[in-house]
Design a protein around this motif. Structure first.
Motif, PDB file in Angstrom:
ATOM      1  N   PRO A 147       0.954  -1.243   0.018  1.00 54.16           N
ATOM      2  CA  PRO A 147       0.070  -0.033  -0.050  1.00 54.16           C
ATOM      3  C   PRO A 147       0.903   1.139   0.029  1.00 54.16           C
ATOM      4  CG  PRO A 147      -0.716  -1.516   1.679  1.00 54.16           C
ATOM      5  CD  PRO A 147       0.635  -2.164   1.164  1.00 54.16           C
ATOM      6  N   GLY A 148       0.487   2.226  -0.851  1.00 58.59           N
ATOM      7  CA  GLY A 148       1.162   3.670  -1.065  1.00 58.59           C
ATOM      8  C   GLY A 148       2.169   3.538  -2.138  1.00 58.59           C
ATOM      9  N   ARG A 149       2.607   2.300  -2.579  1.00 58.05           N
ATOM     10  CA  ARG A 149       3.278   2.271  -3.765  1.00 58.05           C
ATOM     11  C   ARG A 149       2.515   1.261  -5.081  1.00 58.05           C
ATOM     12  NH1 ARG A 149       9.256  -0.021  -2.488  1.00 58.05           N
ATOM     13  NH2 ARG A 149       9.587   0.783  -4.765  1.00 58.05           N
ATOM     14  N   SER A 150       1.409   0.879  -4.750  1.00 63.06           N
ATOM     15  CA  SER A 150       0.778   0.033  -5.571  1.00 63.06           C
ATOM     16  C   SER A 150      -0.878   0.485  -5.657  1.00 63.06           C
ATOM     17  CB  SER A 150       0.690  -1.642  -5.148  1.00 63.06           C
ATOM     18  OG  SER A 150       1.946  -1.986  -4.993  1.00 63.06           O
ATOM     19  N   ALA A 151      -1.317   0.571  -6.824  1.00 65.08           N
ATOM     20  CA  ALA A 151      -2.705   0.735  -7.158  1.00 65.08           C
ATOM     21  C   ALA A 151      -3.255  -0.080  -8.004  1.00 65.08           C
ATOM     22  CB  ALA A 151      -2.573   2.319  -7.836  1.00 65.08           C
ATOM     23  N   LEU A 152      -4.454  -0.180  -7.958  1.00 63.38           N
ATOM     24  CA  LEU A 152      -5.355  -1.034  -8.881  1.00 63.38           C
ATOM     25  C   LEU A 152      -5.936  -0.255  -9.980  1.00 63.38           C
ATOM     26  CD1 LEU A 152      -7.123  -3.420  -9.754  1.00 63.38           C
ATOM     27  CD2 LEU A 152      -8.868  -2.682  -8.024  1.00 63.38           C
ATOM     28  N   GLU A 169     -15.235  -6.892  -8.969  1.00 65.93           N
ATOM     29  CA  GLU A 169     -15.538  -6.569  -7.825  1.00 65.93           C
ATOM     30  C   GLU A 169     -14.850  -6.876  -6.518  1.00 65.93           C
ATOM     31  OE1 GLU A 169     -19.819  -5.433  -5.361  1.00 65.93           O
ATOM     32  OE2 GLU A 169     -19.604  -7.423  -6.642  1.00 65.93           O
ATOM     33  N   ARG A 170     -14.380  -8.086  -6.658  1.00 65.67           N
ATOM     34  CA  ARG A 170     -13.373  -8.717  -5.740  1.00 65.67           C
ATOM     35  C   ARG A 170     -12.119  -7.943  -5.880  1.00 65.67           C
ATOM     36  NH1 ARG A 170     -12.236 -14.843  -7.201  1.00 65.67           N
ATOM     37  NH2 ARG A 170     -11.202 -14.718  -5.344  1.00 65.67           N
ATOM     38  N   LEU A 171     -11.449  -7.546  -6.794  1.00 65.62           N
ATOM     39  CA  LEU A 171     -10.624  -6.678  -6.715  1.00 65.62           C
ATOM     40  C   LEU A 171     -10.592  -5.295  -6.246  1.00 65.62           C
ATOM     41  CD1 LEU A 171      -9.041  -7.450 -10.472  1.00 65.62           C
ATOM     42  CD2 LEU A 171      -8.068  -8.190  -8.333  1.00 65.62           C
ATOM     43  N   MET A 172     -11.799  -4.589  -6.504  1.00 65.87           N
ATOM     44  CA  MET A 172     -12.141  -3.415  -6.012  1.00 65.87           C
ATOM     45  C   MET A 172     -12.264  -3.612  -4.356  1.00 65.87           C
ATOM     46  SD  MET A 172     -14.918  -1.810  -8.607  1.00 65.87           S
ATOM     47  CE  MET A 172     -14.396  -2.005 -10.350  1.00 65.87           C
ATOM     48  N   GLN A 173     -13.199  -4.741  -3.899  1.00 58.44           N
ATOM     49  CA  GLN A 173     -12.923  -4.834  -2.552  1.00 58.44           C
ATOM     50  C   GLN A 173     -11.734  -4.907  -1.804  1.00 58.44           C
ATOM     51  OE1 GLN A 173     -15.795  -8.334  -2.634  1.00 58.44           O
ATOM     52  NE2 GLN A 173     -17.517  -6.945  -2.234  1.00 58.44           N
ATOM     53  N   SER A 195      -4.179 -14.578 -11.704  1.00 61.19           N
ATOM     54  CA  SER A 195      -5.756 -14.612 -11.381  1.00 61.19           C
ATOM     55  C   SER A 195      -6.362 -13.687 -10.454  1.00 61.19           C
ATOM     56  CB  SER A 195      -5.919 -16.237 -11.272  1.00 61.19           C
ATOM     57  OG  SER A 195      -5.709 -16.392  -9.611  1.00 61.19           O
ATOM     58  N   THR A 196      -7.532 -13.567 -10.374  1.00 62.72           N
ATOM     59  CA  THR A 196      -8.260 -12.842  -9.384  1.00 62.72           C
ATOM     60  C   THR A 196      -7.697 -13.341  -8.096  1.00 62.72           C
ATOM     61  OG1 THR A 196      -9.998 -11.990 -10.796  1.00 62.72           O
ATOM     62  CG2 THR A 196     -10.347 -11.715  -8.344  1.00 62.72           C
ATOM     63  N   ALA A 213      -4.325 -12.039  -7.220  1.00 62.33           N
ATOM     64  CA  ALA A 213      -4.164 -10.626  -7.164  1.00 62.33           C
ATOM     65  C   ALA A 213      -4.799 -10.195  -5.576  1.00 62.33           C
ATOM     66  CB  ALA A 213      -4.767 -10.056  -8.249  1.00 62.33           C
ATOM     67  N   VAL A 214      -6.008 -10.730  -5.133  1.00 64.50           N
ATOM     68  CA  VAL A 214      -6.442 -10.458  -3.959  1.00 64.50           C
ATOM     69  C   VAL A 214      -5.485 -11.018  -2.880  1.00 64.50           C
ATOM     70  CG1 VAL A 214      -8.402 -11.171  -2.614  1.00 64.50           C
ATOM     71  CG2 VAL A 214      -8.733 -10.630  -4.890  1.00 64.50           C
ATOM     72  N   ALA A 215      -4.921 -12.283  -3.095  1.00 63.19           N
ATOM     73  CA  ALA A 215      -3.866 -12.841  -2.083  1.00 63.19           C
ATOM     74  C   ALA A 215      -2.802 -11.805  -1.773  1.00 63.19           C
ATOM     75  CB  ALA A 215      -3.510 -14.024  -2.442  1.00 63.19           C
ATOM     76  N   ALA A 216      -2.412 -11.266  -3.033  1.00 66.11           N
ATOM     77  CA  ALA A 216      -1.314 -10.305  -3.044  1.00 66.11           C
ATOM     78  C   ALA A 216      -1.523  -8.806  -2.563  1.00 66.11           C
ATOM     79  CB  ALA A 216      -0.657 -10.207  -4.347  1.00 66.11           C
ATOM     80  N   LEU A 217      -2.890  -8.552  -2.389  1.00 67.90           N
ATOM     81  CA  LEU A 217      -3.398  -7.297  -1.940  1.00 67.90           C
ATOM     82  C   LEU A 217      -3.593  -7.309  -0.521  1.00 67.90           C
ATOM     83  CD1 LEU A 217      -5.618  -6.164  -4.982  1.00 67.90           C
ATOM     84  CD2 LEU A 217      -3.667  -4.972  -4.200  1.00 67.90           C
ATOM     85  N   ARG A 218      -3.727  -8.518  -0.065  1.00 72.39           N
ATOM     86  CA  ARG A 218      -4.013  -8.610   1.358  1.00 72.39           C
ATOM     87  C   ARG A 218      -2.886  -8.081   2.270  1.00 72.39           C
ATOM     88  NH1 ARG A 218      -6.708 -14.102   0.773  1.00 72.39           N
ATOM     89  NH2 ARG A 218      -8.920 -13.617   0.406  1.00 72.39           N
TER      90      ARG A 218
END
Length: 232
Positions: free
Chosen positions: A33-38, A72-76, A222-223, A226-231
């Motif tokens: 966070p702070g360096r990465s964006a969706l 939507e999962r990515l946005m969440q 995959s989503t 990506a979701v796991a890496a965003l946690r």
């Protein structure tokens, strides 16, 4: 002797597209966070709503990939993890139809009145995504007018917030997503494309996009990955 070489050359894109993404050295991928964006391109009614002008071209691919749910999962995940969420829409105005140098597909979109922000709502954001897009923390950049972000402020908005890594998804896989991938990579960003949070006008177009994603991006996810890496 030429035939084996040609066969190997033709197989190279498939090999690239199959390479899994990682953080390097075998470590699990994790975004900061702070360096990465969706970044999501074109989450709009003409692509995603059943009465949209372009929905018929994409509906089979959208259904097979479960694109809307994956977006939507990515946005969440981005919101929950405190990541920047940026939306880059393709929008045409009333005067854009007067362009004299529009490309073939661009001319068709202009002539059919697609992606306009008017009473018909084709260029408006898909209702299911509006709670995430209308969040004051979401950055909605100026519309792009062709396929990539060269004509808008996306790159400035990302750089001015210290972003150097992008998780990329949206519509259309082989056009705007592909063009955004190339532009972001050319400008020094790390880019990871989410392969099942996109949509394409047919399976051939989708497979073509996957080949390019695999050869150009830092990773193709995959989503779920990506979701796991965003946690956090």
């Amino acid at each position: 002797m030429k035939k084996p070489f040609v066969s190997l050359f033709l197989a190279v894109p498939l090999l690239f597209s199959a390479v899994p993404a990682s953080a390097g050295g075998g470590a699990a991928l994790h975004f900061e966070p702070g360096r990465s964006a969706l970044v999501v391109t074109d989450p709009q009614n003409d692509f995603l709503r059943e009465d949209g002008k372009l929905y018929g071209l994409l509906k089979d691919n959208l259904a097979r990939l479960d694109t809307v749910a994956n977006l939507e999962r990515l946005m969440q995940a981005a919101k929950a993890g405190g990541y920047l969420f940026a939306v880059d829409p393709l929008v045409y105005g009333a005067l854009d139809g007067q362009w004299t140098q529009a490309g073939a597909l661009q001319r068709q979109l202009l002539d059919m009145g697609a992606l306009r922000r008017d009473a018909a709502g084709g260029g408006d954001f898909y209702a299911r995504f509006k709670p995430y897009i209308d969040d004051p923390a979401t950055v909605v950049v100026a519309p792009h007018k062709l396929y990539g972000p060269e004509s808008n402020d996306l790159i400035y908005q990302l750089r001015s917030r210290g972003i150097d890594t992008v998780v990329l998804a949206g519509l259309v896989a082989n056009l705007c997503v592909d063009s955004h991938l190339r532009a972001l990579m050319e400008n020094g960003f790390r880019v990871y494309v989410v392969k099942d949070a996109v949509g394409a006008p047919g399976e051939a177009a989708y497979q073509a996009a996957l080949v390019n994603f695999g050869m150009i991006a830092n990773g193709v996810l995959s989503t779920a990955e990506a979701v796991a890496a965003l946690r956090r």
